[in-house]
Design a protein around this motif. Sequence first.
Motif, PDB file in Angstrom:
ATOM      1  N   ILE A 287    -104.968  36.802  14.636  1.00  0.00           N
ATOM      2  CA  ILE A 287    -103.505  36.565  14.932  1.00  0.00           C
ATOM      3  C   ILE A 287    -103.581  35.359  15.753  1.00  0.00           C
ATOM      4  CG2 ILE A 287    -101.422  37.338  16.019  1.00  0.00           C
ATOM      5  CD1 ILE A 287    -102.145  40.203  14.793  1.00  0.00           C
ATOM      6  N   ASP A 288    -104.446  35.439  16.693  1.00  0.00           N
ATOM      7  CA  ASP A 288    -104.404  34.319  17.952  1.00  0.00           C
ATOM      8  C   ASP A 288    -104.877  33.119  17.334  1.00  0.00           C
ATOM      9  OD1 ASP A 288    -103.697  36.099  19.580  1.00  0.00           O
ATOM     10  OD2 ASP A 288    -105.604  36.197  21.059  1.00  0.00           O
ATOM     11  N   ALA A 289    -105.818  33.144  16.334  1.00  0.00           N
ATOM     12  CA  ALA A 289    -106.213  31.836  15.721  1.00  0.00           C
ATOM     13  C   ALA A 289    -105.181  31.460  14.682  1.00  0.00           C
ATOM     14  CB  ALA A 289    -107.834  32.194  14.929  1.00  0.00           C
ATOM     15  N   LEU A 290    -104.525  32.085  14.071  1.00  0.00           N
ATOM     16  CA  LEU A 290    -103.515  31.643  13.142  1.00  0.00           C
ATOM     17  C   LEU A 290    -102.349  31.157  13.845  1.00  0.00           C
ATOM     18  CD1 LEU A 290    -103.227  31.887  10.016  1.00  0.00           C
ATOM     19  CD2 LEU A 290    -101.794  34.116  10.575  1.00  0.00           C
ATOM     20  N   VAL A 291    -101.698  31.894  14.885  1.00  0.00           N
ATOM     21  CA  VAL A 291    -100.316  31.651  15.405  1.00  0.00           C
ATOM     22  C   VAL A 291    -100.521  30.581  16.638  1.00  0.00           C
ATOM     23  CG1 VAL A 291     -98.293  32.611  16.398  1.00  0.00           C
ATOM     24  CG2 VAL A 291     -99.597  33.680  14.656  1.00  0.00           C
ATOM     25  N   LEU A 292    -101.558  31.133  17.529  1.00  0.00           N
ATOM     26  CA  LEU A 292    -101.386  30.166  18.630  1.00  0.00           C
ATOM     27  C   LEU A 292    -101.458  28.617  18.712  1.00  0.00           C
ATOM     28  CD1 LEU A 292    -103.199  32.742  21.170  1.00  0.00           C
ATOM     29  CD2 LEU A 292    -100.621  32.152  21.060  1.00  0.00           C
ATOM     30  N   PRO A 293    -102.409  28.250  17.855  1.00  0.00           N
ATOM     31  CA  PRO A 293    -102.539  26.569  17.817  1.00  0.00           C
ATOM     32  C   PRO A 293    -101.223  26.066  17.170  1.00  0.00           C
ATOM     33  CG  PRO A 293    -104.399  27.806  16.978  1.00  0.00           C
ATOM     34  CD  PRO A 293    -103.665  28.741  17.184  1.00  0.00           C
ATOM     35  N   LEU A 294    -100.561  27.031  16.228  1.00  0.00           N
ATOM     36  CA  LEU A 294     -99.345  26.434  15.527  1.00  0.00           C
ATOM     37  C   LEU A 294     -98.117  26.304  16.600  1.00  0.00           C
ATOM     38  CD1 LEU A 294     -97.671  25.903  12.993  1.00  0.00           C
ATOM     39  CD2 LEU A 294     -97.384  28.227  12.468  1.00  0.00           C
ATOM     40  N   VAL A 295     -98.113  27.278  17.313  1.00  0.00           N
ATOM     41  CA  VAL A 295     -97.056  27.336  18.567  1.00  0.00           C
ATOM     42  C   VAL A 295     -97.332  26.172  19.345  1.00  0.00           C
ATOM     43  CG1 VAL A 295     -96.088  28.537  20.317  1.00  0.00           C
ATOM     44  CG2 VAL A 295     -96.745  29.730  18.416  1.00  0.00           C
ATOM     45  N   ASP A 296     -98.570  25.939  19.810  1.00  0.00           N
ATOM     46  CA  ASP A 296     -98.784  24.998  20.687  1.00  0.00           C
ATOM     47  C   ASP A 296     -98.702  23.621  20.209  1.00  0.00           C
ATOM     48  OD1 ASP A 296     -99.791  26.949  22.547  1.00  0.00           O
ATOM     49  OD2 ASP A 296    -101.873  26.660  22.086  1.00  0.00           O
ATOM     50  N   LYS A 297     -98.589  23.455  18.840  1.00  0.00           N
ATOM     51  CA  LYS A 297     -98.340  22.127  18.380  1.00  0.00           C
ATOM     52  C   LYS A 297     -96.918  21.770  17.916  1.00  0.00           C
ATOM     53  CE  LYS A 297    -100.026  18.516  15.084  1.00  0.00           C
ATOM     54  NZ  LYS A 297    -100.214  17.422  16.248  1.00  0.00           N
ATOM     55  N   ALA A 298     -96.308  23.099  17.537  1.00  0.00           N
ATOM     56  CA  ALA A 298     -94.944  22.810  16.922  1.00  0.00           C
ATOM     57  C   ALA A 298     -94.032  22.793  17.909  1.00  0.00           C
ATOM     58  CB  ALA A 298     -94.849  24.061  15.822  1.00  0.00           C
ATOM     59  N   VAL A 299     -94.225  23.356  19.014  1.00  0.00           N
ATOM     60  CA  VAL A 299     -93.111  23.261  19.940  1.00  0.00           C
ATOM     61  C   VAL A 299     -92.929  21.997  20.531  1.00  0.00           C
ATOM     62  CG1 VAL A 299     -92.395  24.272  22.339  1.00  0.00           C
ATOM     63  CG2 VAL A 299     -93.048  25.836  20.685  1.00  0.00           C
ATOM     64  N   PRO A 300     -93.945  21.379  21.029  1.00  0.00           N
ATOM     65  CA  PRO A 300     -93.333  19.930  21.433  1.00  0.00           C
ATOM     66  C   PRO A 300     -92.956  18.993  20.449  1.00  0.00           C
ATOM     67  CG  PRO A 300     -95.705  20.659  22.244  1.00  0.00           C
ATOM     68  CD  PRO A 300     -95.397  21.653  21.213  1.00  0.00           C
ATOM     69  N   GLU A 301     -93.212  19.382  19.219  1.00  0.00           N
ATOM     70  CA  GLU A 301     -92.804  18.328  18.205  1.00  0.00           C
ATOM     71  C   GLU A 301     -91.222  19.081  17.958  1.00  0.00           C
ATOM     72  OE1 GLU A 301     -96.766  17.711  15.288  1.00  0.00           O
ATOM     73  OE2 GLU A 301     -95.141  18.935  14.533  1.00  0.00           O
ATOM     74  N   TRP A 302     -90.794  20.192  18.099  1.00  0.00           N
ATOM     75  CA  TRP A 302     -89.413  20.487  17.905  1.00  0.00           C
ATOM     76  C   TRP A 302     -88.768  19.877  19.326  1.00  0.00           C
ATOM     77  CZ3 TRP A 302     -86.179  21.998  14.481  1.00  0.00           C
ATOM     78  CH2 TRP A 302     -86.627  22.779  13.485  1.00  0.00           C
TER      79      TRP A 302
END
Length: 258
Positions: free
Chosen positions: A109-124
Amino acid sequence: MRFTSERRLDDGVVEREFTLGEIPGILWTPSSASAPVPLILLGHPPLGLGKMYPRLVARARQAAADGFAAATIELPGSGDRPRPAGAEQARADLRRAMEAGEPVGDEIIDALVLPLVDKAVPEWQATLDALLSLPEIGGPVGYSGGVISIGIRLAVVEPRIVAAGLFAGSFVPRTMFEEARQVTIPLHVLLQWDDEGNDRQAALDLFDAFGSKEKTLHANMGGHTGVPQFAGEDAAGFFARHLRQPQAGARRQASSRG
């Protein structure tokens, strides 16, 4: 932000595709707006804008009918965007665990979700900067749906978002429960009670962890794709209350001064 196409839908909603650096996205605005309008950011799972478009445009039409603009972006690693390192392995590990009927471990779960959150939020946030610079967009801003961990992080770090509608049903890293306790904006959380891919108890625990004084859980019977129509209407009412209220207050003040 560079607009690459524009068309008017059959109900008059103006749909414009754009790019912001390497980020593709879509903006929908009501054609009848005579002043800058509030904005709803439309989150979605990382399946690609092409696949998610029918659901997204339906939500955008509802937002426009309520007098709001709506926008979405392609998430990192989705559509034609490059896959982040490790993402494919994490997805393979998830598929293997689910096909074997095994619990999905925290490491997956961490490998799947946390990198996505870390990159997607600044893009939003960068997208929000660009959208709020447009003359037709005036705020306030809401966030709706998508990967719930992205919504949690945005609710914590982005003060321009004043209300969020979150969809329970995606895997949530344990560290996000700590971030959930920092969320203070009004929340409307949708939970499908029989969602085959959702840990119901984890969703309930996450709702309990949210620090918001105003938080509402809408739980409906049925699976992941069985969301009843009235659930969307309830969510629309939530955003109508929270995105229109500041403008109404401003109009009352202006009227009293006049």
